[in-house]
Scaffold this motif. Structure first.
Motif, mmCIF file in Angstrom:
data_model
loop_
_atom_site.group_PDB
_atom_site.id
_atom_site.type_symbol
_atom_site.label_atom_id
_atom_site.label_comp_id
_atom_site.label_asym_id
_atom_site.label_seq_id
_atom_site.Cartn_x
_atom_site.Cartn_y
_atom_site.Cartn_z
ATOM 1 N N SER A 69 0.840 -1.210 0.000
ATOM 2 C CA SER A 69 0.000 0.000 0.000
ATOM 3 C C SER A 69 0.863 1.242 0.000
ATOM 4 O O SER A 69 0.611 2.206 -0.730
ATOM 5 N N TRP A 70 1.891 1.238 0.848
ATOM 6 C CA TRP A 70 2.815 2.375 0.904
ATOM 7 C C TRP A 70 3.531 2.527 -0.434
ATOM 8 O O TRP A 70 3.658 3.649 -0.965
ATOM 9 N N SER A 72 2.566 1.553 -3.454
ATOM 10 C CA SER A 72 1.675 2.018 -4.521
ATOM 11 C C SER A 72 1.305 3.481 -4.326
ATOM 12 O O SER A 72 1.131 4.216 -5.292
ATOM 13 N N SER A 73 1.240 3.942 -3.050
ATOM 14 C CA SER A 73 0.949 5.363 -2.824
ATOM 15 C C SER A 73 2.144 6.238 -3.228
ATOM 16 O O SER A 73 1.949 7.374 -3.649
ATOM 17 N N GLN A 74 3.338 5.701 -3.153
ATOM 18 C CA GLN A 74 4.519 6.446 -3.597
ATOM 19 C C GLN A 74 4.579 6.514 -5.115
ATOM 20 O O GLN A 74 4.996 7.537 -5.677
ATOM 21 N N VAL A 75 4.190 5.460 -5.779
ATOM 22 C CA VAL A 75 4.252 5.408 -7.244
ATOM 23 C C VAL A 75 3.115 6.200 -7.875
ATOM 24 O O VAL A 75 3.315 6.955 -8.822
ATOM 25 N N PHE A 76 1.909 6.078 -7.333
ATOM 26 C CA PHE A 76 0.725 6.691 -7.943
ATOM 27 C C PHE A 76 0.262 7.917 -7.169
ATOM 28 O O PHE A 76 -0.862 8.014 -6.743
ATOM 29 N N ARG A 77 1.127 8.885 -7.021
ATOM 30 C CA ARG A 77 0.764 10.139 -6.353
ATOM 31 C C ARG A 77 -0.059 11.010 -7.234
ATOM 32 O O ARG A 77 0.015 11.184 -8.338
#
Length: 77
Positions: A69-70, A72-77
């Motif tokens: 989750s962390w 994917s949140s870094q990649v898809f900001r």
């Protein structure tokens, strides 16, 4: 023209079902008498082991989920 005949009922077939049920119950009871049941100590120890492994697995899955989750949140900001 073919004549329609009603299916014949066999009274012996219905009587044979009762001994089959009784045989099944008797066989089941006989098999249950062969079972080696665990002692209280074995039951407690194995239950603790299962609960511990399930808890560790749940924490591991939660950690991997949070990591992805962390990520994917870094990649898809």
């Amino acid at each position: 023209m073919e004549s329609q005949t009603e299916p014949q009922t066999n009274p012996e077939a219905s009587l044979a079902a009762e001994p089959a049920k009784a045989g099944f119950v008797a066989d089941t009871v006989a098999e249950l008498r062969k079972v080696v049941w665990p002692s209280r100590q074995q039951l407690f120890g194995e239950s603790v082991a299962v609960i511990l492994m399930v808890t560790i697995s749940a924490f591991a899955i939660a950690a991997v989920d949070r990591f992805y989750s962390w990520g994917s949140s870094q990649v898809f900001r």
